[in-house]
Write a protein that holds these residues in place. Structure first.
Motif, PDB file in Angstrom:
ATOM      1  N   ALA A  25      11.396  -1.901  -0.406  1.00  0.00           N
ATOM      2  CA  ALA A  25      11.033  -3.280  -0.739  1.00  0.00           C
ATOM      3  C   ALA A  25      10.682  -3.356  -2.216  1.00  0.00           C
ATOM      4  N   GLY A  26      11.413  -4.196  -2.947  1.00  0.00           N
ATOM      5  CA  GLY A  26      11.258  -4.256  -4.402  1.00  0.00           C
ATOM      6  C   GLY A  26      12.239  -3.352  -5.092  1.00  0.00           C
ATOM      7  N   ALA A  27      13.476  -3.274  -4.548  1.00  0.00           N
ATOM      8  CA  ALA A  27      14.462  -2.297  -5.016  1.00  0.00           C
ATOM      9  C   ALA A  27      15.351  -2.801  -6.138  1.00  0.00           C
ATOM     10  N   SER A  28      15.156  -4.028  -6.596  1.00  0.00           N
ATOM     11  CA  SER A  28      16.120  -4.595  -7.533  1.00  0.00           C
ATOM     12  C   SER A  28      15.930  -4.129  -8.966  1.00  0.00           C
ATOM     13  N   ARG A  29      14.747  -3.604  -9.289  1.00  0.00           N
ATOM     14  CA  ARG A  29      14.500  -3.246 -10.689  1.00  0.00           C
ATOM     15  C   ARG A  29      13.373  -2.229 -10.788  1.00  0.00           C
ATOM     16  N   GLY A  30      13.212  -1.679 -11.987  1.00  0.00           N
ATOM     17  CA  GLY A  30      12.091  -0.816 -12.293  1.00  0.00           C
ATOM     18  C   GLY A  30      11.907   0.343 -11.347  1.00  0.00           C
ATOM     19  N   LEU A  31      10.662   0.594 -10.961  1.00  0.00           N
ATOM     20  CA  LEU A  31      10.344   1.737 -10.117  1.00  0.00           C
ATOM     21  C   LEU A  31      11.052   1.667  -8.773  1.00  0.00           C
ATOM     22  N   GLY A  32      11.132   0.483  -8.170  1.00  0.00           N
ATOM     23  CA  GLY A  32      11.788   0.366  -6.876  1.00  0.00           C
ATOM     24  C   GLY A  32      13.244   0.768  -6.920  1.00  0.00           C
ATOM     25  N   LEU A  33      13.951   0.385  -7.973  1.00  0.00           N
ATOM     26  CA  LEU A  33      15.347   0.769  -8.144  1.00  0.00           C
ATOM     27  C   LEU A  33      15.472   2.283  -8.282  1.00  0.00           C
ATOM     28  N   LEU A  34      14.559   2.880  -9.027  1.00  0.00           N
ATOM     29  CA  LEU A  34      14.601   4.332  -9.206  1.00  0.00           C
ATOM     30  C   LEU A  34      14.252   5.077  -7.922  1.00  0.00           C
ATOM     31  N   VAL A  35      13.302   4.553  -7.147  1.00  0.00           N
ATOM     32  CA  VAL A  35      12.992   5.171  -5.852  1.00  0.00           C
ATOM     33  C   VAL A  35      14.201   5.097  -4.928  1.00  0.00           C
ATOM     34  N   ALA A  36      14.906   3.963  -4.948  1.00  0.00           N
ATOM     35  CA  ALA A  36      16.124   3.839  -4.149  1.00  0.00           C
ATOM     36  C   ALA A  36      17.138   4.904  -4.548  1.00  0.00           C
ATOM     37  N   ARG A  37      17.296   5.107  -5.846  1.00  0.00           N
ATOM     38  CA  ARG A  37      18.228   6.137  -6.307  1.00  0.00           C
ATOM     39  C   ARG A  37      17.800   7.527  -5.856  1.00  0.00           C
ATOM     40  N   VAL A  94      22.988  -1.228   9.661  1.00  0.00           N
ATOM     41  CA  VAL A  94      22.983   0.043   8.931  1.00  0.00           C
ATOM     42  C   VAL A  94      22.518   1.193   9.824  1.00  0.00           C
ATOM     43  N   GLY A  95      21.450   0.958  10.556  1.00  0.00           N
ATOM     44  CA  GLY A  95      20.890   1.980  11.433  1.00  0.00           C
ATOM     45  C   GLY A  95      19.386   1.836  11.486  1.00  0.00           C
ATOM     46  N   PRO A  96      18.738   2.437  12.481  1.00  0.00           N
ATOM     47  CA  PRO A  96      17.277   2.345  12.601  1.00  0.00           C
ATOM     48  C   PRO A  96      16.581   2.803  11.323  1.00  0.00           C
ATOM     49  N   ILE A  97      15.538   2.099  10.935  1.00  0.00           N
ATOM     50  CA  ILE A  97      14.825   2.425   9.703  1.00  0.00           C
ATOM     51  C   ILE A  97      13.929   3.639   9.936  1.00  0.00           C
ATOM     52  N   ASP A  98      14.237   4.718   9.227  1.00  0.00           N
ATOM     53  CA  ASP A  98      13.461   5.951   9.339  1.00  0.00           C
ATOM     54  C   ASP A  98      12.425   6.086   8.232  1.00  0.00           C
ATOM     55  N   VAL A  99      12.708   5.466   7.084  1.00  0.00           N
ATOM     56  CA  VAL A  99      11.831   5.562   5.916  1.00  0.00           C
ATOM     57  C   VAL A  99      11.662   4.155   5.347  1.00  0.00           C
ATOM     58  N   ALA A 100      10.439   3.740   5.069  1.00  0.00           N
ATOM     59  CA  ALA A 100      10.186   2.432   4.465  1.00  0.00           C
ATOM     60  C   ALA A 100       9.187   2.609   3.330  1.00  0.00           C
ATOM     61  N   VAL A 101       9.579   2.167   2.138  1.00  0.00           N
ATOM     62  CA  VAL A 101       8.723   2.313   0.959  1.00  0.00           C
ATOM     63  C   VAL A 101       8.504   0.933   0.350  1.00  0.00           C
ATOM     64  N   HIS A 102       7.244   0.564   0.202  1.00  0.00           N
ATOM     65  CA  HIS A 102       6.909  -0.730  -0.399  1.00  0.00           C
ATOM     66  C   HIS A 102       6.554  -0.524  -1.866  1.00  0.00           C
ATOM     67  N   VAL A 103       7.389  -1.096  -2.752  1.00  0.00           N
ATOM     68  CA  VAL A 103       7.172  -0.970  -4.189  1.00  0.00           C
ATOM     69  C   VAL A 103       6.941  -2.339  -4.839  1.00  0.00           C
ATOM     70  N   ALA A 104       7.349  -3.406  -4.179  1.00  0.00           N
ATOM     71  CA  ALA A 104       7.306  -4.747  -4.774  1.00  0.00           C
ATOM     72  C   ALA A 104       5.923  -5.071  -5.320  1.00  0.00           C
ATOM     73  N   GLY A 105       5.898  -5.697  -6.488  1.00  0.00           N
ATOM     74  CA  GLY A 105       4.605  -6.022  -7.064  1.00  0.00           C
ATOM     75  C   GLY A 105       4.703  -7.033  -8.184  1.00  0.00           C
ATOM     76  N   VAL A 106       3.554  -7.468  -8.640  1.00  0.00           N
ATOM     77  CA  VAL A 106       3.445  -8.364  -9.787  1.00  0.00           C
ATOM     78  C   VAL A 106       2.228  -7.923 -10.587  1.00  0.00           C
ATOM     79  N   ILE A 107       2.336  -7.941 -11.911  1.00  0.00           N
ATOM     80  CA  ILE A 107       1.232  -7.569 -12.780  1.00  0.00           C
ATOM     81  C   ILE A 107       0.812  -8.808 -13.562  1.00  0.00           C
ATOM     82  N   GLN A 108      -0.425  -9.211 -13.387  1.00  0.00           N
ATOM     83  CA  GLN A 108      -0.968 -10.373 -14.098  1.00  0.00           C
ATOM     84  C   GLN A 108      -2.067  -9.876 -15.041  1.00  0.00           C
TER      85      GLN A 108
END
Length: 334
Positions: A25-37, A94-108
């Motif tokens: 979750a939050g895979a489109s950019r930054g840390l989330g994109l890198l975790v996906a990779r 795709v298949g049953p979710i075996d791993v779920a990582v929450h990265v989405a965030g906002v910095i104010q």
């Protein structure tokens, strides 16, 4: 770059299938994109979530350039019903979710006087309700299969509340409590929860952060801190440690020596820590006469208003990371 196999990383070999499905979750950019990779490098089939279909398209393109497939769904993690629906759909397609990582965030970033209830609602919605919603969506299937890995990216700001980041720290403190409590609750089920505690990372997040109060002045202190070596750690190294720790089912992954020192000092000497943070708060930019009059702008706008050659030099590495990891092309929230 080669990565250890999943079997070598798991605490109990065979606990997950040969090619587990990992949702970020939050895979489109930054840390989330890198975790996906990193998860793809380790043999996972990766599902990426983000609010923006446009940014997800960019992420798919970037993952393809790295040699990996990314299946994506546009969803807001604050929408629990829609998120549960997407998890069910991904499980079918795709298949049953075996791993779920929450990265989405906002910095104010800004003084407490300039923060409104909306800032707190946004931060808590994404970074506390987001992990809760994701866990509630994936846990029934994981419990039934008696296997699963959940990773929640919190922050050192969730263990030591940092001045001018109050909504962020409030949400992250809650996320730490939820993640640590969830791990205890899951003991013996075959499912693990990993609390990930990073310090500052060079993901390029300073250009996507949100600034209140004296926006240019707030950007001037925050952006270099999120960019300079020795203060901010390399995002790719952080993502590798996150993927490894989550797949291995570790209870906690603390990223960066500064985060480890900060946590230890706060635990041993909370009074001293509070005094030092109070001094830091007095050194940071003051709120304008009418604290909420300036509104909130993103880092791109604050950077342009500051227009400082010195800050541009100090943030060169962070800005380079923002170009590499989709921060410049993405919407304000992942």
């Amino acid at each position: 770059m080669s990565r250890p196999s999943i079997t070598a990383l798991l605490a109990r070999p065979g606990a997950l299938p040969a090619r587990p499905v990992a949702l970020v979750a939050g895979a489109s950019r930054g840390l989330g994109l890198l975790v996906a990779r990193e998860l793809a490098e380790r043999g996972c089939r990766v599902v990426g979530l983000s609010r923006s279909e446009e940014s997800l398209a960019q992420a798919r393109e970037q993952m393809a350039g790295w040699g990996h497939e990314l299946t994506t769904y546009a969803v807001d993690v604050t929408d629990d019903e829609r998120l549960a629906e997407v998890v069910r759909r991904a499980g079918t397609e795709v298949g049953p979710i075996d791993v779920a990582v929450h990265v989405a965030g906002v910095i104010q970033v800004g003084p407490a006087e300039s923060m409104t209830r909306e800032h707190y609602e946004q931060a808590i919605g994404i970074m506390l309700w987001g992990p809760i919603n994701l866990a509630l969506a994936v846990l029934p299937g994981m419990r039934e299969r008696r296997r699963g890995r959940i990773g929640i990216v919190t922050s050192v700001g969730g263990t030591v509340s940092v001045p001018h980041l109050l909504p962020y720290s409030t949400a992250k403190f809650g996320a730490v409590g939820f993640s640590e409590g969830l791990r205890a609750e899951l003991t013996g089920t075959g499912v693990t929860a990993t609390t990930i505690i990073p310090g500052l990372m060079r993901t390029g997040s300073h250009v996507a952060a949100e600034f209140t109060g004296d926006q240019a002045a707030e950007y001037a202190w925050f952006a270099p801190g999120a960019s300079l070596p020795g203060v901010a750690i390399d995002a790719e190294r952080a993502a590798s440690a996150i993927a490894e720790g989550v797949l291995a089912g570790r209870g906690q992954v603390v990223l960066s020596p500064l985060a480890q020192v900060g946590m230890r000092v706060a635990g041993v000497a909370p009074g001293l820590t509070g005094s030092l943070l109070g001094v830091a708060a007095r050194l940071l930019p003051s709120a304008p006469p009418d604290p909420t009059s300036t509104g909130t702008v993103d880092g791109h706008t604050a950077r342009a208003r500051l227009d400082s050659p010195l800050v541009e030099k100090l943030t060169a590495l962070g800005t380079r990371a923002s170009r590499r990891f989709n921060e410049l092309r993405s919407s304000r929230r992942s």
